[in-house]
Design a protein around this motif. Structure first.
Motif, mmCIF file in Angstrom:
data_model
loop_
_atom_site.group_PDB
_atom_site.id
_atom_site.type_symbol
_atom_site.label_atom_id
_atom_site.label_comp_id
_atom_site.label_asym_id
_atom_site.label_seq_id
_atom_site.Cartn_x
_atom_site.Cartn_y
_atom_site.Cartn_z
ATOM 1 N N LEU A 1 0.893 -1.498 0.213
ATOM 2 C CA LEU A 1 -0.302 0.110 0.164
ATOM 3 C C LEU A 1 0.439 0.930 -0.161
ATOM 4 N N LEU A 2 2.136 1.190 1.112
ATOM 5 C CA LEU A 2 3.012 3.005 0.883
ATOM 6 C C LEU A 2 3.559 2.470 -0.471
ATOM 7 N N ARG A 3 3.751 1.129 -0.803
ATOM 8 C CA ARG A 3 5.546 1.559 -2.531
ATOM 9 C C ARG A 3 3.753 2.517 -3.485
ATOM 10 N N GLU A 4 2.451 1.309 -3.141
ATOM 11 C CA GLU A 4 1.675 2.171 -4.599
ATOM 12 C C GLU A 4 1.567 3.596 -3.904
ATOM 13 N N TYR A 5 0.689 3.931 -2.771
ATOM 14 C CA TYR A 5 1.076 5.570 -2.908
ATOM 15 C C TYR A 5 2.090 6.137 -3.159
ATOM 16 N N ARG A 6 3.187 6.351 -2.640
ATOM 17 C CA ARG A 6 4.322 6.844 -3.462
ATOM 18 C C ARG A 6 4.467 6.876 -5.181
ATOM 19 N N GLY A 7 4.084 5.864 -5.546
ATOM 20 C CA GLY A 7 4.403 5.603 -7.227
ATOM 21 C C GLY A 7 3.109 6.433 -7.933
ATOM 22 N N ASP A 8 1.944 6.714 -7.455
ATOM 23 C CA ASP A 8 1.044 7.181 -7.568
ATOM 24 C C ASP A 8 1.514 8.421 -7.744
ATOM 25 N N GLY A 9 1.623 9.157 -7.126
ATOM 26 C CA GLY A 9 2.125 10.550 -6.534
ATOM 27 C C GLY A 9 3.610 10.709 -7.027
ATOM 28 N N HIS A 10 4.311 9.529 -7.354
ATOM 29 C CA HIS A 10 5.569 9.961 -8.579
ATOM 30 C C HIS A 10 5.082 9.761 -9.577
ATOM 31 N N VAL A 11 4.267 9.242 -10.571
ATOM 32 C CA VAL A 11 3.688 9.699 -11.565
ATOM 33 C C VAL A 11 2.662 11.128 -11.827
ATOM 34 N N ALA A 12 1.888 11.419 -10.979
ATOM 35 C CA ALA A 12 1.832 12.589 -10.653
ATOM 36 C C ALA A 12 2.638 13.603 -11.155
ATOM 37 N N ALA A 13 3.658 13.702 -10.466
ATOM 38 C CA ALA A 13 5.063 14.576 -10.532
ATOM 39 C C ALA A 13 5.433 14.900 -12.168
ATOM 40 N N LEU A 14 5.655 13.480 -12.495
ATOM 41 C CA LEU A 14 6.138 12.881 -13.572
ATOM 42 C C LEU A 14 4.417 13.850 -14.824
ATOM 43 N N THR A 15 3.494 13.988 -14.591
ATOM 44 C CA THR A 15 3.045 13.919 -15.989
ATOM 45 C C THR A 15 2.703 15.518 -15.324
ATOM 46 N N THR A 16 3.147 16.222 -14.609
ATOM 47 C CA THR A 16 2.896 17.356 -14.022
ATOM 48 C C THR A 16 4.708 18.682 -14.675
ATOM 49 N N ALA A 17 5.854 17.507 -15.137
ATOM 50 C CA ALA A 17 6.733 17.587 -15.495
ATOM 51 C C ALA A 17 6.688 17.642 -17.028
ATOM 52 N N GLY A 18 5.965 16.667 -17.407
ATOM 53 C CA GLY A 18 5.333 16.321 -19.063
ATOM 54 C C GLY A 18 6.770 15.611 -19.050
ATOM 55 N N LEU A 19 7.177 13.905 -18.527
ATOM 56 C CA LEU A 19 8.090 13.217 -18.021
ATOM 57 C C LEU A 19 7.660 12.068 -18.149
ATOM 58 N N LEU A 20 6.589 11.570 -19.113
ATOM 59 C CA LEU A 20 6.282 10.565 -18.353
ATOM 60 C C LEU A 20 6.523 8.727 -19.722
ATOM 61 N N GLY A 21 6.576 7.959 -18.951
ATOM 62 C CA GLY A 21 6.515 6.641 -20.151
ATOM 63 C C GLY A 21 7.925 5.899 -20.187
ATOM 64 N N LEU A 22 9.077 6.392 -21.225
ATOM 65 C CA LEU A 22 9.702 6.070 -22.050
ATOM 66 C C LEU A 22 10.928 7.007 -21.220
ATOM 67 N N ASP A 23 10.372 7.795 -21.188
ATOM 68 C CA ASP A 23 11.146 9.243 -21.508
ATOM 69 C C ASP A 23 12.112 9.409 -19.450
ATOM 70 N N ALA A 24 10.277 9.441 -18.461
ATOM 71 C CA ALA A 24 10.812 9.199 -17.346
ATOM 72 C C ALA A 24 12.736 8.218 -17.240
ATOM 73 N N LEU A 25 11.891 6.463 -17.808
ATOM 74 C CA LEU A 25 13.173 5.865 -17.533
ATOM 75 C C LEU A 25 14.474 6.117 -18.194
ATOM 76 N N VAL A 26 13.869 6.172 -18.867
ATOM 77 C CA VAL A 26 15.467 7.420 -19.930
ATOM 78 C C VAL A 26 16.598 8.376 -19.335
ATOM 79 N N SER A 27 15.031 8.978 -19.054
ATOM 80 C CA SER A 27 15.658 10.019 -18.173
ATOM 81 C C SER A 27 16.541 9.992 -16.455
ATOM 82 N N HIS A 28 15.619 8.751 -16.302
ATOM 83 C CA HIS A 28 16.359 7.898 -14.794
ATOM 84 C C HIS A 28 17.507 7.139 -14.751
#
Length: 290
Positions: free
Chosen positions: A159-186
């Motif tokens: 539960l705690l891991r997925e809660y943080r993960g949802d927040g991380h996707v929200a942050a990525l969305t705001t930054a316009g860095l989704l999907g593979l772009d996020a993975l490549v930058s990471h």
């Protein structure tokens, strides 16, 4: 509500997430699902992580998992549910977790007062998790807490891991860095996963990867050698800081002493599991990205 030392929440979740993620790198899940004709490792992963939603199709999974290629997910979902029902997967998942934790930690640790204490603390932290805007967390929160402490700890860690993960996707969305772009930058960052590991698990091609690098260079986030620019480094730092901000409620609710104790307990369990070979062949950063 007690203020927390800087980084206390993320450190606690790092320890807990290793408890959660161990099962995805062990053979137990695959062995349970093989009897139902689910043998592809990606199908096993999709079944076990998406099952809390019920017989869902590829669309919501692509949106919420974020990092996997949609075509890879659609190759398995929703067809996979014709082989094994989601409710059955959830039962098999807990059985696999039980077998894995007993093997890696030992029956004495599983039945210990420390295990019961860790479960109680993790569940208490989860009381502060809200559902809105957290699809992965909310799907898992629909299901009951297991009775046995070691399974309750795994459930709470999930539960705690997925809660943080949802927040991380929200942050990525705001930054316009989704999907593979996020993975490549990471992958290009100092603590990134190896490219080969990402490619093997997420379904992307070399052409896809090159396209993501071109998009990052066009935004000034990556240089011609495939390294993050100063702007790229700052963006990754800002993303982690925003993810931490969106994730602070559970740990503030638990309080500094509770967070410190839970980190200590979960860290000890993780160390024992690692000594038993739970993470052999797995990059050290991988448990954070499951």
């Amino acid at each position: 509500m007690t203020s927390l030392p800087a980084g206390a929440g993320p450190r606690c979740l790092d320890a807990l997430n290793s408890v959660h993620a161990t099962v995805y790198f062990a053979p137990d899940l695959g062995a349970e699902l093989a009897a139902y004709g689910v043998e592809d490792p990606i199908a096993v992963y999709l079944a076990c992580r998406a099952a809390p939603w019920g017989a869902v199709g590829a669309g919501p999974v692509t949106a919420s998992f974020n990092g996997l290629k949609h075509e890879l997910i659609a190759r398995h979902l929703p067809a996979l549910w014709r082989r094994v029902e989601p409710a059955t997967v959830l039962d098999l998942r807990l059985r696999a977790v039980d077998a894995l934790l007993r093997r890696c930690l030992g029956d004495e640790a599983v039945a210990s007062t420390e295990m019961a204490e860790a479960a109680e603390l993790a569940l208490r932290a989860g009381e502060a998790c809200g559902r809105r805007g957290r699809p992965m967390y909310s799907a898992h929160a629909d299901h009951p807490v297991p009775d046995k402490p070691h399974l309750a700890l795994w459930h709470a860690a999930t539960l705690l891991r997925e809660y943080r993960g949802d927040g991380h996707v929200a942050a990525l969305t705001t930054a316009g860095l989704l999907g593979l772009d996020a993975l490549v930058s990471h992958t290009a960052s100092s603590d990134g996963l190896p490219k080969e590991f990402v490619m093997a698990r997420h379904g992307w091609t070399e052409e896809d990867w090159t396209g993501a690098e071109e998009r990052l260079r066009a935004r000034g986030l990556m240089d011609g050698r495939g390294h993050l620019t100063d702007a790229g480094v700052r963006l990754r730092q800002d993303l982690e800081a925003e993810t931490d901000r969106l994730d602070r409620a559970p740990y503030e609710h638990l309080g500094a002493a509770g967070v410190a104790r839970l980190t200590e307990l979960a860290g000890a369990f993780t160390a024992t599991a690692a000594a038993a070979g739970a993470f052999e062949g797995v990059p050290s950063q991988a448990t954070a990205s499951v």
